[in-house]
Write a protein that holds these residues in place. Structure first.
Motif, mmCIF file in Angstrom:
data_model
loop_
_atom_site.group_PDB
_atom_site.id
_atom_site.type_symbol
_atom_site.label_atom_id
_atom_site.label_comp_id
_atom_site.label_asym_id
_atom_site.label_seq_id
_atom_site.Cartn_x
_atom_site.Cartn_y
_atom_site.Cartn_z
ATOM 1 N N GLY A 35 45.605 55.068 30.699
ATOM 2 C CA GLY A 35 44.882 56.415 31.006
ATOM 3 C C GLY A 35 43.289 56.219 30.429
ATOM 4 N N GLY A 36 42.736 55.023 30.285
ATOM 5 C CA GLY A 36 41.418 54.802 30.131
ATOM 6 C C GLY A 36 40.454 54.734 31.347
ATOM 7 N N ASP A 37 39.483 54.570 31.234
ATOM 8 C CA ASP A 37 38.444 54.382 32.309
ATOM 9 C C ASP A 37 38.602 52.871 32.852
ATOM 10 O OD1 ASP A 37 35.704 56.012 30.577
ATOM 11 O OD2 ASP A 37 37.329 56.789 31.997
ATOM 12 N N SER A 38 38.461 52.935 34.078
ATOM 13 C CA SER A 38 38.540 51.652 34.747
ATOM 14 C C SER A 38 37.359 51.110 35.212
ATOM 15 C CB SER A 38 39.610 51.502 35.860
ATOM 16 O OG SER A 38 39.440 52.442 36.546
ATOM 17 N N LEU A 64 44.887 47.333 33.126
ATOM 18 C CA LEU A 64 45.476 47.689 31.790
ATOM 19 C C LEU A 64 44.856 49.267 31.290
ATOM 20 C CD1 LEU A 64 47.231 47.305 29.250
ATOM 21 C CD2 LEU A 64 45.186 46.107 28.434
ATOM 22 N N LEU A 65 43.574 49.245 31.460
ATOM 23 C CA LEU A 65 43.028 50.595 31.164
ATOM 24 C C LEU A 65 43.637 51.665 32.091
ATOM 25 C CD1 LEU A 65 39.325 49.326 30.605
ATOM 26 C CD2 LEU A 65 40.803 50.002 28.909
ATOM 27 N N ALA A 66 43.595 51.576 33.356
ATOM 28 C CA ALA A 66 44.036 52.708 34.145
ATOM 29 C C ALA A 66 45.415 52.873 33.850
ATOM 30 C CB ALA A 66 44.112 52.063 35.633
ATOM 31 N N GLY A 67 46.424 51.945 33.394
ATOM 32 C CA GLY A 67 47.577 52.222 33.117
ATOM 33 C C GLY A 67 47.960 53.205 31.468
ATOM 34 N N ASN A 69 22.253 28.609 32.292
ATOM 35 C CA ASN A 69 21.756 28.507 33.912
ATOM 36 C C ASN A 69 22.810 29.802 34.665
ATOM 37 O OD1 ASN A 69 20.204 25.833 34.552
ATOM 38 N ND2 ASN A 69 21.987 25.152 33.083
ATOM 39 N N ALA A 70 23.784 30.387 34.050
ATOM 40 C CA ALA A 70 24.460 31.322 34.804
ATOM 41 C C ALA A 70 23.365 32.624 34.976
ATOM 42 C CB ALA A 70 25.807 31.589 34.342
ATOM 43 N N ALA A 71 23.469 33.166 36.097
ATOM 44 C CA ALA A 71 22.816 34.416 36.455
ATOM 45 C C ALA A 71 23.535 35.816 36.187
ATOM 46 C CB ALA A 71 22.256 34.345 37.747
ATOM 47 N N ASP A 72 25.087 35.439 36.308
ATOM 48 C CA ASP A 72 25.637 36.635 36.258
ATOM 49 C C ASP A 72 26.682 37.120 34.990
ATOM 50 O OD1 ASP A 72 27.021 34.609 37.406
ATOM 51 O OD2 ASP A 72 28.259 35.994 38.844
ATOM 52 N N VAL A 73 26.972 38.250 34.578
ATOM 53 C CA VAL A 73 27.753 38.144 33.383
ATOM 54 C C VAL A 73 29.153 38.086 34.068
ATOM 55 C CG1 VAL A 73 28.628 39.957 31.801
ATOM 56 C CG2 VAL A 73 26.154 40.024 32.573
ATOM 57 N N SER A 74 30.121 38.000 33.269
ATOM 58 C CA SER A 74 31.375 37.681 33.356
ATOM 59 C C SER A 74 32.073 38.356 34.702
ATOM 60 C CB SER A 74 32.445 37.736 32.355
ATOM 61 O OG SER A 74 32.536 39.133 31.926
ATOM 62 N N PRO A 75 32.783 37.957 35.499
ATOM 63 C CA PRO A 75 33.296 38.587 36.656
ATOM 64 C C PRO A 75 33.973 39.906 35.994
ATOM 65 C CG PRO A 75 34.512 36.458 36.316
ATOM 66 C CD PRO A 75 33.525 36.681 35.206
ATOM 67 N N PHE A 76 34.387 40.756 37.347
ATOM 68 C CA PHE A 76 35.313 41.817 37.280
ATOM 69 C C PHE A 76 36.737 41.397 36.852
ATOM 70 C CE2 PHE A 76 38.465 44.168 39.392
ATOM 71 C CZ PHE A 76 38.247 45.315 39.055
ATOM 72 N N SER A 77 37.390 42.027 35.855
ATOM 73 C CA SER A 77 38.897 41.625 35.408
ATOM 74 C C SER A 77 39.697 42.595 35.958
ATOM 75 C CB SER A 77 38.723 41.678 34.012
ATOM 76 O OG SER A 77 40.006 41.287 33.405
ATOM 77 N N LEU A 78 40.315 42.273 37.004
ATOM 78 C CA LEU A 78 41.382 43.030 37.539
ATOM 79 C C LEU A 78 42.670 43.559 36.351
ATOM 80 C CD1 LEU A 78 42.439 44.591 39.853
ATOM 81 C CD2 LEU A 78 43.784 42.341 40.615
ATOM 82 N N ALA A 79 42.711 42.538 35.589
ATOM 83 C CA ALA A 79 43.817 42.759 34.707
ATOM 84 C C ALA A 79 43.351 43.823 33.688
ATOM 85 C CB ALA A 79 44.199 41.614 33.925
#
Length: 172
Positions: free
Chosen positions: A169-172, A164-167, A150-160
């Motif tokens: 040096g990866g893409d965020s 982590l990726l920004a820290g 029944n869910a329409a959207d994929v998992s929500p945005f993960s701030l963590a």
């Protein structure tokens, strides 16, 4: 723009992996130690400067117990069973209440059994499992089964994950 044939070739049923704690005794130990920790934090008063806070020992025990609970979690993979099969399953478990979509005493277990692809289980095995895991763990399984249907959207945005990726040096 892709055509429908290209889309159909790429399409696959939605899945969700849910960790289920199968060791209620370990979960009880965590709850017991958490309560001890709370009490020790509130009630402890040293009698001398050399006294060690009992929370130190309890915290170590609590950490070990939490790790044991994590180790006792088993992943269950639930998967969308298809529109027709889902409609048929709903039809097999009608509610007596016209305001409810299904019979909440039979449909949840039936949906879990139909949706669980790993480990596969029969209705009898699900009943046996439900005699050993608590309602909270059962609800996790049903919620995941419901969501893959029944869910329409994929998992929500993960701030963590973004942080982590920004820290790193990866893409965020």
């Amino acid at each position: 723009m892709p055509n429908i044939e290209d889309i159909l070739k790429q399409a696959s049923p939605r899945q969700r992996i849910v960790p289920v704690c199968i060791r209620g005794d370990l979960a009880s130990e965590v709850e017991h130690l958490a309560e001890q920790m709370s009490r020790a934090t509130k009630e402890w008063e040293p009698t001398s400067i050399a006294d060690e806070h009992p929370g130190r020992r309890i915290a170590a025990e609590l950490k070990a117990a939490q790790e044991a609970v994590k180790a006792a979690e088993v992943p269950f993979v639930l998967q969308f069973i298809g529109d027709r099969a889902y409609s048929d399953l709903l039809a097999k478990h009608p509610s007596d209440n016209p305001n409810e979509l299904f019979d909440d005493s039979t449909f949840p277990k039936a949906l879990i059994v139909a949706s669980c692809v790993d480990p596969k289980m029969t209705a009898e095995q699900a009943s046996e499992l439900f005699e050993k895991i608590n309602r909270g763990e059962q609800k996790k399984l049903f919620d995941a089964a419901w969501e893959v249907h029944n869910a329409a959207d994929v998992s929500p945005f993960s701030l963590a994950a973004s942080a982590l990726l920004a820290g790193l040096g990866g893409d965020s």
